[in-house]
Scaffold this active site. Structure first.
Site, PDB file in Angstrom:
ATOM      1  N   ASN A 192       0.819  -1.211   0.000  1.00  0.00           N
ATOM      2  CA  ASN A 192       0.000   0.000   0.000  1.00  0.00           C
ATOM      3  C   ASN A 192       0.853   1.262   0.000  1.00  0.00           C
ATOM      4  OD1 ASN A 192      -3.192  -0.124   0.435  1.00  0.00           O
ATOM      5  ND2 ASN A 192      -2.290  -1.974   1.285  1.00  0.00           N
ATOM      6  N   ILE A 218     -11.010  -7.923   1.475  1.00  0.00           N
ATOM      7  CA  ILE A 218     -12.396  -8.255   1.154  1.00  0.00           C
ATOM      8  C   ILE A 218     -12.496  -9.232  -0.006  1.00  0.00           C
ATOM      9  CG2 ILE A 218     -13.238  -6.061   2.062  1.00  0.00           C
ATOM     10  CD1 ILE A 218     -13.492  -5.074  -0.839  1.00  0.00           C
ATOM     11  N   CYS A 303      -6.741  -0.717   9.215  1.00  0.00           N
ATOM     12  CA  CYS A 303      -6.366  -1.541   8.070  1.00  0.00           C
ATOM     13  C   CYS A 303      -6.008  -0.565   6.961  1.00  0.00           C
ATOM     14  CB  CYS A 303      -7.479  -2.510   7.700  1.00  0.00           C
ATOM     15  SG  CYS A 303      -9.105  -1.757   7.479  1.00  0.00           S
ATOM     16  N   SER A 304      -6.605  -0.706   5.790  1.00  0.00           N
ATOM     17  CA  SER A 304      -6.321   0.260   4.722  1.00  0.00           C
ATOM     18  C   SER A 304      -7.241   1.470   4.834  1.00  0.00           C
ATOM     19  CB  SER A 304      -6.488  -0.410   3.351  1.00  0.00           C
ATOM     20  OG  SER A 304      -5.524  -1.442   3.194  1.00  0.00           O
ATOM     21  N   ASP A 305      -8.551   1.223   4.670  1.00  0.00           N
ATOM     22  CA  ASP A 305      -9.506   2.321   4.768  1.00  0.00           C
ATOM     23  C   ASP A 305     -10.110   2.465   6.153  1.00  0.00           C
ATOM     24  OD1 ASP A 305      -9.276   3.121   2.060  1.00  0.00           O
ATOM     25  OD2 ASP A 305     -10.564   1.443   1.469  1.00  0.00           O
ATOM     26  N   GLY A 306      -9.984   1.447   6.974  1.00  0.00           N
ATOM     27  CA  GLY A 306     -10.485   1.534   8.337  1.00  0.00           C
ATOM     28  C   GLY A 306     -11.961   1.302   8.487  1.00  0.00           C
ATOM     29  N   TRP A 307     -12.591   0.615   7.501  1.00  0.00           N
ATOM     30  CA  TRP A 307     -14.032   0.390   7.645  1.00  0.00           C
ATOM     31  C   TRP A 307     -14.435  -1.063   7.419  1.00  0.00           C
ATOM     32  CZ3 TRP A 307     -14.561   4.499   3.326  1.00  0.00           C
ATOM     33  CH2 TRP A 307     -14.178   3.971   2.088  1.00  0.00           C
ATOM     34  N   ASP A 308     -13.502  -1.965   7.160  1.00  0.00           N
ATOM     35  CA  ASP A 308     -13.826  -3.388   6.997  1.00  0.00           C
ATOM     36  C   ASP A 308     -13.206  -4.217   8.119  1.00  0.00           C
ATOM     37  OD1 ASP A 308     -15.438  -3.374   4.606  1.00  0.00           O
ATOM     38  OD2 ASP A 308     -13.629  -2.824   3.508  1.00  0.00           O
ATOM     39  N   ARG A 349     -20.877  -3.609   0.090  1.00  0.00           N
ATOM     40  CA  ARG A 349     -20.546  -4.974   0.528  1.00  0.00           C
ATOM     41  C   ARG A 349     -21.708  -5.937   0.328  1.00  0.00           C
ATOM     42  NH1 ARG A 349     -16.655  -2.714  -0.201  1.00  0.00           N
ATOM     43  NH2 ARG A 349     -15.000  -2.167   1.289  1.00  0.00           N
TER      44      ARG A 349
END
Length: 709
Positions: A192, A218, A303-308, A349
């Site tokens: 990333n 995901i 994580c990457s975006d902070g929402w999964d 999702r």
């Protein structure tokens, strides 16, 4: 997990019509085509989710206040405690569109510093507090990845200051340790960096330690879920192709004794990777909870975006740390806080029409729907939106996987949760049904723009209404729940984190008989219901017994009172008898005879009457006789009435002799000094003499005036 196959006879013209109708229903073109909007007004009215979020913030900060819409409109919700405060910097969603309108941040960090720190995090999702321990000061925070760049050398003083403020001092004055938990594999974090992201360096964040959990993204979860569904469809009791798993592969899968086929089927479950992913999420959450509960450390998760993956880890760690989140109300607050308010993209999702800008658009459809409506290969079946996932790469069962993790904890700790596995199944079904608006859109901002809370029904109200119909005997209630048994954090050891298939959800279509894992709960629920009925009957019997006991005590008290009254009456009668005898002797001592009649009256004959006229004293025990009224029922009153002539008013008259013999207080000259005794009034025709023997006793009347018998 359900696959429905429609079969048609050859040359049936309605196939295309039915297929197009199913396609329109399962893949609506716009958000307004969803059932939550077209069904009309719902009786399960929603309340403002922003108010509920503030209520949860107030609880975390230890404030007893209750939020209201007026408080949000006026901006007066920015309460604080010694360490943390609620900030309104994102009330217009300009700083971070995917964050909620209110954020909990360190008290020593100003809103300007918060705004500057947001520039260093992906999508502006800066570190904010998700949960805090009021006693120790430890916090669980969340964010997105830092924008350190390819060479991992970009820094932000404001971001470092904000992260450092998450670590308040311990009671001994030492600095609290900070763990930065990166949910991604290390190689993914480094990759990333090529796109401007990356991970923190422990040298830039004081007294911190970076930990990588290695949870896949995901796309890996979507593929794993598809393989799991294929495995269950192939080896379930009844497959979607109509063939039983017992007859597959020449009848040798299970009953034929072909161990290689059996091993192959089992390895297919392992190859799906689903249980391994569930275990990784469980292990990461348990590690976070242990650091906060045992070391009193603060943990920042991203994580990457902070929402999964971040939402999975943070929400599950909240569930382990706080017993409140293991209740119905707490579970709702947890989902609304860490999933809905913090911007998990549910539309992307789940595969629903998404909100984009000022217009509602439909996600791209897949050409697979245009193919023959016959059965697709099992791997192609993902969901009604699985075809969309193959083009947009946004579909993924992240939230479903988190609920699966919750079910694993419920299996490990059956006494710790107020809700049951049946509640989790109905919860997921309600979320995926599009009947309610709680999980529509991708963020709080979008739901507010679409006016979801006022237009659509509320799933939480619906589930609460189901429970209210049957009370504590409803299947959503966990019959084994004991809040006192696990009133603290749950810290499962690594050996206990081996997950299994969730039978009530994963097996309910492929293996319906084997999915009845809730039968034991149903039996226990019946026993509990019977026990509750017996308890109620016992309470009724105890209440009646208490009433009878009280009645018996009352009767005993009345009986004792009657006995006391009888005894008192006997004493009074004896006393009256003695007094009557004393009066008789006193009157006889002055030459009178006393005769008692059956009516209670007595007649006194005075023998020495110079006029020769029979004069009589009349004694009456009745109240008000001859105009004389008794003042007190307790006093024994004697009324003597003498019929006399005017010349009887001298000292030689019977009245004079009575006074002279009865009154010891006459003066030497014969005057009467007892006017208050109501003795002889010489000017009256009828002379009344009232004797109050209690008063006599108080005046120390000697017994010598009353001769013995």
């Amino acid at each position: 997990m359900r696959i429905i196959v429609f079969g048609f006879r050859p040359r049936t013209k309605q196939r295309r019509i039915i297929f197009d109708a199913l396609r329109r229903c399962t893949k609506p073109a716009t958000l307004w085509d969803l059932y939550a909007f077209v069904c009309g007004p719902s009786r399960f009215r929603n309340t403002n989710p922003q108010v509920r979020l503030l209520d949860e913030y107030f609880r975390l900060l230890g404030k007893g206040a209750r939020a209201s819409t007026d408080m949000i409109e006026s901006g007066s919700f920015t309460l604080s405690n010694d360490l943390w405060r609620i900030s309104s910097i994102n009330s217009n969603y300009k700083m971070c569109p995917s964050y909620p309108f209110a954020l909990v941040v360190p008290k020593i960090i100003s809103d300007d510093e918060v705004l500057l720190a947001s520039n260093f995090r992906a999508r502006g999702r800066l570190p904010v507090v998700s949960w805090c321990h009021l006693g120790t000061g430890a916090v669980l925070a969340r964010s997105s990845q830092p924008l350190v760049g390819l060479m991992m050398n970009m820094r932000s003083n404001m971001d470092e200051k904000l992260v450092a403020a998450l670590c308040s001092k311990l009671d001994d004055g030492s600095r609290r340790k900070l763990y930065i938990a990166d949910a991604r594999p290390r190689k993914n974090a480094l990759a990333n960096g090529a796109m401007g992201g990356g991970s923190e360096s422990s040298s830039n964040y004081f007294q911190s330690e970076i930990v990588f959990f290695g949870i896949d993204n995901i796309h890996a979860m979507r593929d794993s879920f598809a393989r799991l569904r294929e495995y269950l469809d192939t080896h379930g009791r009844a497959s979607s192709d109509g063939m039983s798993s017992f007859l597959r592969h020449g009848g040798s899968t299970w009953g034929g004794g072909n161990l290689s086929s059996m091993s192959a089927s089992v390895s297919t479950l392992g190859d799906s990777g689903w249980l391994l992913h569930v275990q990784n999420v469980l292990a990461g959450s348990a590690w976070i909870a242990a650091r906060i509960a045992m070391e009193k450390a603060s943990v920042l998760v991203h994580c990457s975006d902070g929402w999964d993956r971040t939402s999975q880890l943070v929400a599950l760690a909240n569930l382990l740390l706080d017993p409140y989140y293991r209740t119905f109300n707490g579970f709702q607050a947890l989902v609304e806080k860490d999933w809905l308010a913090f911007g998990h993209p549910f539309c992307d999702r789940v595969g629903l029409p998404a909100f984009s800008g000022s217009e509602l658009t439909r996600q791209p459809s897949s050409s697979n729907f245009a193919a023959s409506p016959g059965r697709q290969p099992s791997g192609a079946f993902t969901s009604p939106s699985s075809s969309h996932a193959q083009t947009s790469n946004n579909y993924s069962p992240i939230f479903l996987q988190w609920v699966d993790c919750v079910s694993q904890l419920l299996r490990m700790y059956p006494f710790a949760f107020e809700f049951s596995a049946a509640f989790l199944v109905d919860f997921l079904d309600s979320m995926l049904s599009c009947r309610f608006g709680n999980f529509l859109c991708n963020s709080e901002k979008e739901r507010l723009q679409c006016n979801i809370s006022e237009t659509c029904g509320c799933m939480w109200v619906y589930l609460a209404d189901l429970r209210a119909l049957e009370g504590g005997s409803h299947v959503h209630y966990n019959p084994f729940y004991d809040p006192l048994k696990h009133n603290g954090p749950l810290l499962p050891p690594a050996a206990a984190l081996a997950p299994t298939l969730w039978p009530q959800f994963h097996l309910r279509w492929a293996c319906p008989e084997e999915a009845q894992a809730g039968e034991i709960e149903a039996k226990c629920r019946k026993i509990i219901t019977k026990y509750t009925e017996l308890q109620k009957a016992k309470e009724v019997a105890e209440r009646k017994s208490k009433e009878i006991s009280n009645a018996m005590e009352s009767l005993n008290a009345e009986l004792q009172n009657l006995k006391q009254q009888n005894s008192s009456a006997m004493n009074m009668a004896n006393r009256a008898n003695k007094e009557n005898m004393s009066i008789k002797r006193a009157i006889q001592s002055i030459g009178c005879k006393v005769h008692f009649s059956n009516t209670g009256d007595c007649i006194v004959d005075i023998e020495s009457n110079p006029l020769g006229t029979a004069q009589k004293f009349l004694y009456c025990s009745k109240k008000g006789s001859d105009g004389i009224t008794l003042d007190d029922e307790k006093d024994l009153a004697v009324a003597v009435t003498v019929t006399a002539d005017d010349d009887d008013n001298d000292e030689n008259s019977p009245i004079g002799r009575v006074c002279e013999n009865l009154c010891p207080f006459r003066s030497a000259d014969g005057g009467c000094r007892w006017p208050n005794g109501r003795c002889a009034q010489l000017s009256s025709q009828f002379v009344g003499l009232r004797a109050n023997f209690d008063a006599f006793d108080k005046l120390s009347i000697d017994d010598s005036y009353f001769k013995p018998e």
